[in-house]
Design a protein around this motif. Structure first.
Motif, short mmCIF file in Angstrom:
data_model
loop_
_atom_site.label_atom_id
_atom_site.label_comp_id
_atom_site.label_asym_id
_atom_site.label_seq_id
_atom_site.Cartn_x
_atom_site.Cartn_y
_atom_site.Cartn_z
N ALA A 37 37.27 64.25 54.32
CA ALA A 37 36.92 64.80 55.38
C ALA A 37 36.31 65.98 55.24
O ALA A 37 35.75 66.52 55.79
N ILE A 63 40.99 62.82 52.16
CA ILE A 63 40.91 64.94 51.75
C ILE A 63 39.22 64.87 51.93
O ILE A 63 38.95 65.46 52.29
N LEU A 75 40.51 70.36 58.23
CA LEU A 75 40.04 69.65 58.13
C LEU A 75 40.89 68.42 59.06
O LEU A 75 40.03 67.34 59.33
#
Length: 255
Positions: free
Chosen positions: A138, A135, A24
């Motif tokens: 990603a 996140i 990530l």
């Protein structure tokens, strides 16, 4: 129902979440809090035998899996059992990220080799996406890159001749494995697919695949030793395939 699986279930070591963080972090710049949140995900390490179905069409997904080692493939089947392999999954790929918000799988995923994955419960991933925009970004990028690869595969099967199709597949393996430091120092790699599987990915018969492999070897573009593929002339192979790695988005990193 899935068939019985001969698989090993063990509690995950910290190295598993290190793989997730490293992946990530190639997509976005993660904060310390993001890294802590990823490390806290309830992962389960699972090793699955070659040819085992990991997901079946129509199944309600409960987990998302991240490939640690080995290869898998997505496939679609016609009502009479004809198969089309629609993508290859390599170490560092999410197997079923699209099922994070879809209620039912629309295709099968099968282990191409013996494969080790980190499984994450869908509710845990949904929760981390809700609280961390980075996140979420990603994972969204991961899904977009996968869609980009699907578009290229559609073009490859639909508009390129047999030699170009096969050369393109070999180029993609080379580029993706090289980017993940999984090819040998000289750029050679072990091709995990049989000629029948390559044919199902390219819309060719196994006999035609064998003929084209021999032609690429005769032309001095590749070498073959069992399943070991050596790229002799990368530029010539890339030109023969009309290969441009732009669709792989290998340098996609957003601060």
């Amino acid at each position: 129902m899935l068939p019985p699986e001969r698989s090993l279930h063990v509690d995950y070591p910290i190295v598993v979440t290190d793989h997730l963080i490293a992946k990530l972090a190639t997509r976005v710049e993660l904060s310390a809090a993001d890294r802590v949140a990823i490390a806290a995900l309830p992962c389960k390490l699972r090793t699955i035998d070659q040819s085992t179905y990991m997901l079946r069409e129509g199944q309600r997904p409960l987990r998302c899996a991240f490939v640690i080692d080995g290869f898998a493939y997505r496939q679609k089947l016609t009502p009479d059992g004809e198969r089309e392999i629609v993508s290859i999954l390599m170490p560092g790929d999410f197997i079923d990220l699209q099922n994070l918000f879809l209620e039912e799988s629309d295709h099968d995923v099968q282990a191409l080799t013996r494969i080790t994955v980190a499984e994450i419960p869908i509710p845990a991933l949904r929760e981390i996406v809700a609280v961390s925009p980075k996140i979420a970004t990603a994972l969204w990028i991961e899904a977009l890159v996968e869609a980009s690869i699907h578009r290229e595969w559609l073009l490859n099967v639909g508009r390129r001749n047999a030699k170009m199709r096969l050369a393109h597949l070999l180029c993609e393996f080379s580029a993706r494995l090289r980017a993940s430091s999984l090819s040998d120092a000289d750029g050679s790699y072990e091709l995990p697919m049989t000629q029948e599987q390559m044919g199902d990915a390219l819309g060719l018969t196994p006999v035609h695949v064998n003929r084209v492999l021999r032609a690429l070897e005769t032309d001095g573009l590749i070498t073959r030793r069992k399943r070991q593929i050596g790229v002799v002339d990368w530029c010539a192979l890339r030109d023969a395939a009309e290969f441009n790695e732009r669709y792989l988005h290998l340098t996609q990193t957003r601060p």
